[in-house]
Motif scaffolding. Structure first.
Motif, PDB file in Angstrom:
ATOM      1  N   ALA A 149       0.816  -1.213   0.000  1.00  8.34           N
ATOM      2  CA  ALA A 149       0.000   0.000   0.000  1.00  8.34           C
ATOM      3  C   ALA A 149       0.854   1.269   0.000  1.00  8.34           C
ATOM      4  CB  ALA A 149      -0.927  -0.003   1.212  1.00  8.34           C
ATOM      5  N   GLY A 150       1.967   1.255   0.752  1.00  8.81           N
ATOM      6  CA  GLY A 150       2.759   2.469   0.860  1.00  8.81           C
ATOM      7  C   GLY A 150       4.170   2.375   0.348  1.00  8.81           C
ATOM      8  N   SER A 151       4.565   1.241  -0.232  1.00 11.69           N
ATOM      9  CA  SER A 151       5.931   1.089  -0.729  1.00 11.69           C
ATOM     10  C   SER A 151       5.946   0.142  -1.920  1.00 11.69           C
ATOM     11  CB  SER A 151       6.853   0.562   0.378  1.00 11.69           C
ATOM     12  OG  SER A 151       6.422  -0.707   0.828  1.00 11.69           O
ATOM     13  N   ALA A 152       7.013   0.216  -2.688  1.00  8.11           N
ATOM     14  CA  ALA A 152       7.116  -0.625  -3.884  1.00  8.11           C
ATOM     15  C   ALA A 152       8.568  -0.816  -4.280  1.00  8.11           C
ATOM     16  CB  ALA A 152       6.347   0.013  -5.048  1.00  8.11           C
ATOM     17  N   SER A 153       8.777  -1.888  -5.020  1.00  3.81           N
ATOM     18  CA  SER A 153      10.056  -2.146  -5.668  1.00  3.81           C
ATOM     19  C   SER A 153       9.739  -2.314  -7.143  1.00  3.81           C
ATOM     20  CB  SER A 153      10.686  -3.419  -5.114  1.00  3.81           C
ATOM     21  OG  SER A 153      11.673  -3.903  -6.008  1.00  3.81           O
ATOM     22  N   VAL A 154      10.397  -1.539  -7.977  1.00  3.84           N
ATOM     23  CA  VAL A 154      10.206  -1.645  -9.420  1.00  3.84           C
ATOM     24  C   VAL A 154      11.551  -2.007 -10.037  1.00  3.84           C
ATOM     25  CG1 VAL A 154       9.622  -0.431 -11.550  1.00  3.84           C
ATOM     26  CG2 VAL A 154       8.294  -0.013  -9.467  1.00  3.84           C
ATOM     27  N   LEU A 155      11.572  -3.074 -10.796  1.00  6.56           N
ATOM     28  CA  LEU A 155      12.801  -3.514 -11.446  1.00  6.56           C
ATOM     29  C   LEU A 155      12.824  -2.944 -12.858  1.00  6.56           C
ATOM     30  CD1 LEU A 155      12.869  -7.223 -10.261  1.00  6.56           C
ATOM     31  CD2 LEU A 155      13.565  -5.157  -9.070  1.00  6.56           C
ATOM     32  N   VAL A 156      13.734  -2.032 -13.077  1.00 13.59           N
ATOM     33  CA  VAL A 156      13.847  -1.371 -14.371  1.00 13.59           C
ATOM     34  C   VAL A 156      14.959  -2.053 -15.169  1.00 13.59           C
ATOM     35  CG1 VAL A 156      14.216   0.800 -15.573  1.00 13.59           C
ATOM     36  CG2 VAL A 156      13.011   0.774 -13.383  1.00 13.59           C
ATOM     37  N   VAL A 157      14.563  -2.690 -16.258  1.00 13.28           N
ATOM     38  CA  VAL A 157      15.488  -3.465 -17.098  1.00 13.28           C
ATOM     39  C   VAL A 157      15.845  -2.617 -18.314  1.00 13.28           C
ATOM     40  CG1 VAL A 157      15.800  -5.648 -18.327  1.00 13.28           C
ATOM     41  CG2 VAL A 157      14.267  -5.538 -16.333  1.00 13.28           C
ATOM     42  N   CYS A 158      17.127  -2.370 -18.538  1.00 10.52           N
ATOM     43  CA  CYS A 158      17.472  -1.457 -19.621  1.00 10.52           C
ATOM     44  C   CYS A 158      18.754  -1.837 -20.357  1.00 10.52           C
ATOM     45  CB  CYS A 158      17.597  -0.031 -19.082  1.00 10.52           C
ATOM     46  SG  CYS A 158      18.925   0.193 -17.872  1.00 10.52           S
ATOM     47  N   ARG A 159      18.844  -1.298 -21.574  1.00 12.61           N
ATOM     48  CA  ARG A 159      20.080  -1.338 -22.359  1.00 12.61           C
ATOM     49  C   ARG A 159      20.660   0.070 -22.345  1.00 12.61           C
ATOM     50  NH1 ARG A 159      20.236  -6.142 -24.833  1.00 12.61           N
ATOM     51  NH2 ARG A 159      18.248  -7.186 -25.278  1.00 12.61           N
ATOM     52  N   GLN A 160      21.976   0.144 -22.451  1.00 13.31           N
ATOM     53  CA  GLN A 160      22.619   1.455 -22.443  1.00 13.31           C
ATOM     54  C   GLN A 160      23.772   1.462 -23.450  1.00 13.31           C
ATOM     55  OE1 GLN A 160      24.973   2.620 -18.963  1.00 13.31           O
ATOM     56  NE2 GLN A 160      23.996   4.649 -18.969  1.00 13.31           N
ATOM     57  N   TRP A 161      23.915   2.586 -24.143  1.00  9.54           N
ATOM     58  CA  TRP A 161      25.022   2.775 -25.077  1.00  9.54           C
ATOM     59  C   TRP A 161      25.815   3.993 -24.614  1.00  9.54           C
ATOM     60  CZ3 TRP A 161      20.048   1.643 -26.266  1.00  9.54           C
ATOM     61  CH2 TRP A 161      19.817   0.458 -26.977  1.00  9.54           C
ATOM     62  N   THR A 162      27.131   3.887 -24.617  1.00  8.28           N
ATOM     63  CA  THR A 162      27.976   4.999 -24.228  1.00  8.28           C
ATOM     64  C   THR A 162      28.958   5.321 -25.353  1.00  8.28           C
ATOM     65  OG1 THR A 162      29.526   3.478 -23.136  1.00  8.28           O
ATOM     66  CG2 THR A 162      27.824   4.495 -21.773  1.00  8.28           C
ATOM     67  N   ALA A 185      28.123  -0.961 -26.113  1.00  3.67           N
ATOM     68  CA  ALA A 185      26.779  -1.365 -25.712  1.00  3.67           C
ATOM     69  C   ALA A 185      26.828  -2.111 -24.389  1.00  3.67           C
ATOM     70  CB  ALA A 185      26.146  -2.245 -26.791  1.00  3.67           C
ATOM     71  N   GLY A 186      25.873  -1.830 -23.528  1.00  2.07           N
ATOM     72  CA  GLY A 186      25.790  -2.514 -22.243  1.00  2.07           C
ATOM     73  C   GLY A 186      24.380  -2.413 -21.703  1.00  2.07           C
ATOM     74  N   GLY A 187      24.264  -2.304 -20.409  1.00  3.73           N
ATOM     75  CA  GLY A 187      22.947  -2.205 -19.796  1.00  3.73           C
ATOM     76  C   GLY A 187      22.935  -2.852 -18.429  1.00  3.73           C
ATOM     77  N   THR A 188      21.857  -2.666 -17.716  1.00  3.49           N
ATOM     78  CA  THR A 188      21.761  -3.199 -16.367  1.00  3.49           C
ATOM     79  C   THR A 188      20.290  -3.330 -15.975  1.00  3.49           C
ATOM     80  OG1 THR A 188      22.574  -2.943 -14.085  1.00  3.49           O
ATOM     81  CG2 THR A 188      21.796  -0.946 -15.207  1.00  3.49           C
ATOM     82  N   THR A 189      20.058  -3.794 -14.757  1.00  2.00           N
ATOM     83  CA  THR A 189      18.724  -3.821 -14.153  1.00  2.00           C
ATOM     84  C   THR A 189      18.838  -3.129 -12.806  1.00  2.00           C
ATOM     85  OG1 THR A 189      18.040  -5.858 -15.258  1.00  2.00           O
ATOM     86  CG2 THR A 189      16.900  -5.299 -13.212  1.00  2.00           C
ATOM     87  N   VAL A 190      17.917  -2.217 -12.521  1.00  3.67           N
ATOM     88  CA  VAL A 190      17.972  -1.448 -11.284  1.00  3.67           C
ATOM     89  C   VAL A 190      16.715  -1.711 -10.455  1.00  3.67           C
ATOM     90  CG1 VAL A 190      18.250   0.824 -10.246  1.00  3.67           C
ATOM     91  CG2 VAL A 190      19.275   0.351 -12.487  1.00  3.67           C
ATOM     92  N   ASP A 191      16.927  -2.133  -9.229  1.00 10.29           N
ATOM     93  CA  ASP A 191      15.833  -2.296  -8.276  1.00 10.29           C
ATOM     94  C   ASP A 191      15.582  -0.919  -7.654  1.00 10.29           C
ATOM     95  OD1 ASP A 191      14.155  -2.842  -6.170  1.00 10.29           O
ATOM     96  OD2 ASP A 191      15.548  -4.149  -5.103  1.00 10.29           O
ATOM     97  N   VAL A 192      14.519  -0.279  -8.091  1.00 10.18           N
ATOM     98  CA  VAL A 192      14.186   1.070  -7.626  1.00 10.18           C
ATOM     99  C   VAL A 192      13.174   0.956  -6.488  1.00 10.18           C
ATOM    100  CG1 VAL A 192      13.299   3.343  -8.272  1.00 10.18           C
ATOM    101  CG2 VAL A 192      14.575   1.969  -9.952  1.00 10.18           C
TER     102      VAL A 192
END
Length: 330
Positions: free
Chosen positions: A137-150, A158-165
């Motif tokens: 109800a008052g909190s959450a964990s969102v797993l953001v899955v992404c690719r990244q280019w630098t 090319a790379g990428g990661t997953t972030v537990d927000v």
């Protein structure tokens, strides 16, 4: 590294959650759809030529109306998109803190971004999926899955990661309290043969962090065998395997199967996002039953099939509204 021939803009975000029995501390995953669409879609976007900075063009990821709590996912994704992309002149910790502040979030969150902030002249990020790692109800964990280019000088990597927000609900809406990026570990010199088969199987789509998990050799053989077995019948898009997932089932002190390398989550089956109301429930149920037949003791999803070889083999909750969790015992 490859020499640049294309360009870019940026944006994306995602999350993951696992509910009852076994899926690590995340509840449900982000409306599985390609970034830039208004509804869940069948395929992930491919990089396109950009405006002149040498990076692929990306599109913002946005939740659909089918989400349980779209505002939480949107907030998580916006932060990852802001942190993971910058134009020339926008690199470095100070610039990252400014981008976070522009979202009316604490600038110190930039110090937790880890692999999202490599040393580079410019960067672009594309969120593949955002799934719940847990939702209360008052909190959450969102797993953001992404690719990244630098880009550094004239080279693009090319790379990428997953972030537990991690987020909490306030009077003014959802706000981010912490970031926990994935740490897959170094690759093994000689990964098992099943890992090579999975990585070369066009029917198994793995994001960067999940791919790195397999190469690091920290995924149980039962998971590898089940992936290959299911790929014999389905095309599946995996969101999370081991890293980037909460250590405990969200809101509890029960260890999740994910960090121990004994589970994986699937957000899209045969091109159909699990979260999409238009996706056949018969398809999802059949996939869940086949996952159980592949040896999973704990299969969670947006519905709960009847029966099961063992008690409570299937489960369903808000967290798994957007993905199928497939867990294994040691």
């Amino acid at each position: 590294m490859t020499r640049i021939s294309r360009r870019a803009a940026l944006l994306g975000a995602a999350g993951c959650v696992c509910g009852a029995a076994g899926c690590t501390a995340r509840s449900h995953r982000a409306a599985a759809r390609p970034p830039g669409t208004t509804r869940p879609g069948p395929a992930s976007p491919s990089p396109r030529p950009s405006h002149g900075d040498g990076l692929p063009r990306t599109t913002p990821w946005r939740p659909s109306a089918a989400e349980v709590t779209p505002a939480a996912k949107l907030r998580a994704v916006q932060l990852v998109e802001a942190l993971g992309a910058w134009r020339p002149g926008g690199s470095g910790p100070a610039a990252a803190r400014s981008r976070v502040s522009a979202l009316h979030l604490g600038p110190a969150l930039a110090d937790q971004a880890g692999p999202l902030l490599p040393t580079a002249d410019a960067a672009a990020v594309q969120v593949i999926d955002a799934q719940y790692g847990g939702i209360l109800a008052g909190s959450a964990s969102v797993l953001v899955v992404c690719r990244q280019w630098t880009r550094t000088a004239d080279r693009v990597s090319a790379g990428g990661t997953t972030v537990d927000v991690r987020l909490v609900r306030t009077a003014s809406g959802w706000t981010v309290t912490a970031l926990h990026p994935a740490h897959p570990g170094a690759p093994e010199p000689r990964p098992p043969s099943r890992v090579h088969k999975i990585l070369s199987d066009p029917r198994i789509e793995l994001p960067p962090a999940a791919r790195a998990d397999l190469l690091a050799g920290r995924v149980h053989d039962s998971v590898l065998a089940a992936m290959l077995r299911l790929a014999g019948t389905y095309r599946m898009s995996v969101s999370v395997v081991r890293s980037g997932h909460p250590l405990d089932v969200f809101g509890t002190r029960r260890p999740s199967d994910h960090p121990r390398g004994r589970a994986f989550d699937v957000w899209r089956i045969d091109g159909h996002p699990v979260v999409d109301p238009g996706t056949s429930r018969a398809l999802v149920e059949r996939f869940m039953r086949d996952a159980a037949a592949a040896g999973s003791y704990n299969v969670g999803g947006p519905l709960r099939p009847s029966g099961g070889v063992i008690a409570n083999q299937f489960f369903s909750d808000a967290t798994h509204h957007d993905h199928v969790h497939i867990g294994f015992r040691a």
